[in-house]
Design an enzyme around this catalytic site. Sequence first.
Site, PDB file in Angstrom:
ATOM      1  CD  GLU A  95      -6.971   1.814   7.326  1.00 54.68           C
ATOM      2  OE1 GLU A  95      -6.316   0.866   7.773  1.00 54.68           O
ATOM      3  OE2 GLU A  95      -6.576   2.547   6.395  1.00 54.68           O
TER       4      GLU A  95
ATOM      5  CD  GLU B 221      -2.532   1.235   2.711  1.00 53.68           C
ATOM      6  OE1 GLU B 221      -3.453   2.070   2.847  1.00 53.68           O
ATOM      7  OE2 GLU B 221      -2.218   0.427   3.611  1.00 53.68           O
TER       8      GLU B 221
END
Length: 289
Positions: free
Chosen positions: A256, A156
């Site tokens: 998130e 990521e």
Amino acid sequence: MTTDSDNDRYALNLSLPPLRDDTLVPRIDAAAAAGFSLVETWWPFPTAHPTGQQTEDLRTALAAAGTRLVCMNIEAGDFTAGERGILSDPDRRRLCRESIVAAVEFASRVGCRLLNLPYGNRLPHHSEEAQHRTAFDNLLFAAHHAQAHGISVLVEALNPMDNPLYLLPGVEGAVDVIRRARQVGSLNTGILLDVYHVARMGQDPSHVIARYAKECLHVQFADIPGRTCPGTGLLDFARIITALQEVTYKGLIGLEFNSGPGFLDSPAEARSFTSRHPFVNRTVGPREA
């Protein structure tokens, strides 16, 4: 109570604000009470070497709540102290691989099919070249170990405004890592695309989704400017969801976001968002692919 609907393309992340050792089970229960059958989390154990009792307690809590863990991080160091992963740390190669092995073992037991490998910060006593080489070797190790269990591994990009030392600050860099891994046979690799980080870097999430759909195995939502619940800030999530539908995105969407000092209000806030923005283009998800 969990539901079986199009909103089950959404998974609630349990880790913001950062977990303390005693907070995960109440968060699982709160997510389930709000109607989330899918959850995701950062590394859920207090050390890189969880005991059999710790893994069994978490498996039992997930099953008792009727929830399924769909994505989890490996050990990433001390987040509150500024660490953002150990994948690229030459001094913690052994610890990283031990965490990978433990994560794959636990994930395979609970039906989790995605592991995120936080890349790590630049270290002053190692060259960036050495760190990237370490990260790539560890990524291939993770992919090989996970493949037999039907698990994919992710890297990521994190935006440099919030994470100034992070070694992989752009989506393009993460995609390059994944393309090189796939070229050498690690086909169970992909990027985790967090639209919050993309937007913080001044990029249009819809354009990034269209450009890198082939590499994207998991998506996360949070709003700008404050990484708040989707739908509370400036991002056009209807447009982002349309972009995902247009590329026939087959994965799940993790919510998130930072709920402030507490967590227990987050599930209801997130469920309100999913009710307003159902992902109606139902396709085969990572578990069934």
